[in-house]
Design a protein around this motif. Structure first.
Motif, mmCIF file in Angstrom:
data_model
loop_
_atom_site.group_PDB
_atom_site.id
_atom_site.type_symbol
_atom_site.label_atom_id
_atom_site.label_comp_id
_atom_site.label_asym_id
_atom_site.label_seq_id
_atom_site.Cartn_x
_atom_site.Cartn_y
_atom_site.Cartn_z
ATOM 1 N N ILE A 1 52.236 46.018 39.831
ATOM 2 C CA ILE A 1 50.898 45.917 40.427
ATOM 3 C C ILE A 1 50.377 44.489 40.304
ATOM 4 O O ILE A 1 49.907 43.900 41.279
ATOM 5 N N GLU A 2 50.474 43.929 39.112
ATOM 6 C CA GLU A 2 49.956 42.574 38.882
ATOM 7 C C GLU A 2 50.652 41.535 39.753
ATOM 8 O O GLU A 2 49.981 40.727 40.398
ATOM 9 N N SER A 3 51.964 41.556 39.793
ATOM 10 C CA SER A 3 52.681 40.536 40.566
ATOM 11 C C SER A 3 52.476 40.706 42.067
ATOM 12 O O SER A 3 52.313 39.724 42.790
ATOM 13 N N THR A 4 52.444 41.939 42.533
ATOM 14 C CA THR A 4 52.265 42.191 43.965
ATOM 15 C C THR A 4 50.878 41.765 44.428
ATOM 16 O O THR A 4 50.736 41.078 45.453
ATOM 17 N N GLN B 1 45.869 36.533 45.807
ATOM 18 C CA GLN B 1 45.416 35.397 45.002
ATOM 19 C C GLN B 1 44.052 35.683 44.351
ATOM 20 O O GLN B 1 43.080 34.960 44.568
ATOM 21 N N PRO B 2 43.976 36.748 43.561
ATOM 22 C CA PRO B 2 42.690 37.135 42.969
ATOM 23 C C PRO B 2 42.183 36.125 41.946
ATOM 24 O O PRO B 2 42.977 35.470 41.261
ATOM 25 N N SER C 1 38.697 38.908 45.070
ATOM 26 C CA SER C 1 39.469 37.981 45.891
ATOM 27 C C SER C 1 38.710 37.580 47.153
ATOM 28 O O SER C 1 38.029 38.410 47.765
ATOM 29 N N GLU C 2 38.866 36.339 47.548
ATOM 30 C CA GLU C 2 38.321 35.867 48.826
ATOM 31 C C GLU C 2 38.986 36.600 49.987
ATOM 32 O O GLU C 2 38.415 36.692 51.063
ATOM 33 N N PHE D 1 36.225 43.495 45.180
ATOM 34 C CA PHE D 1 35.045 42.684 45.405
ATOM 35 C C PHE D 1 35.419 41.296 45.907
ATOM 36 O O PHE D 1 36.476 40.772 45.569
ATOM 37 N N THR D 2 34.503 40.715 46.665
ATOM 38 C CA THR D 2 34.587 39.291 46.952
ATOM 39 C C THR D 2 34.020 38.583 45.718
ATOM 40 O O THR D 2 33.318 39.209 44.908
ATOM 41 N N PRO D 3 34.272 37.295 45.553
ATOM 42 C CA PRO D 3 33.688 36.589 44.409
ATOM 43 C C PRO D 3 32.149 36.684 44.381
ATOM 44 O O PRO D 3 31.566 36.854 43.311
ATOM 45 N N HIS D 4 31.511 36.624 45.530
ATOM 46 C CA HIS D 4 30.047 36.725 45.595
ATOM 47 C C HIS D 4 29.582 38.110 45.127
ATOM 48 O O HIS D 4 28.631 38.216 44.344
#
Length: 107
Positions: free
Chosen positions: A7-10, A16-17, A45-46, A80-83
């Protein structure tokens, strides 16, 4: 399959979280020890900008389809988005305890 590293690597490679938290919550459920079946995933993540919640979840389900076809039974997604993450105070609500399938909450 080692589910957490998968999960983490994928998700890291594809989204690119800036925040990624992967928690195995299988112990909270009526499953055999070591089942790796119930997961809580928080992703900031954006890549989620402009996407509805259902689109974000579908994207993650597509990325993790191999795990979902195998050992993963339940995936609790918090995307979530960063905002949005900053507005939430950078936190996610704790998961409720499992009722064990047929157990009644009033018992």
């Amino acid at each position: 399959m080692q589910v957490k590293p998968f999960i983490e690597s994928t998700l890291t490679a594809n989204l690119q979280p800036i925040v990624l938290e992967v928690l195995d919550e299988s112990f909270m459920h009526n499953v055999p020890a070591g089942a790796q079946s119930h997961w809580k995933v928080t992703v900031v993540s954006e890549a989620f900008s402009g996407l509805r919640l259902i689109q974000r979840h579908r994207r993650i389900n597509e990325l993790l389809s191999e795990a979902l076809a195998g050992p993963v039974h339940a995936l609790s997604l918090h995307t979530f988005t960063p905002h949005e993450w900053q507005q939430r105070g950078e936190s996610v609500t704790a998961s409720p305890q499992c009722l064990g399938g047929s157990k009644d909450a009033s018992s």
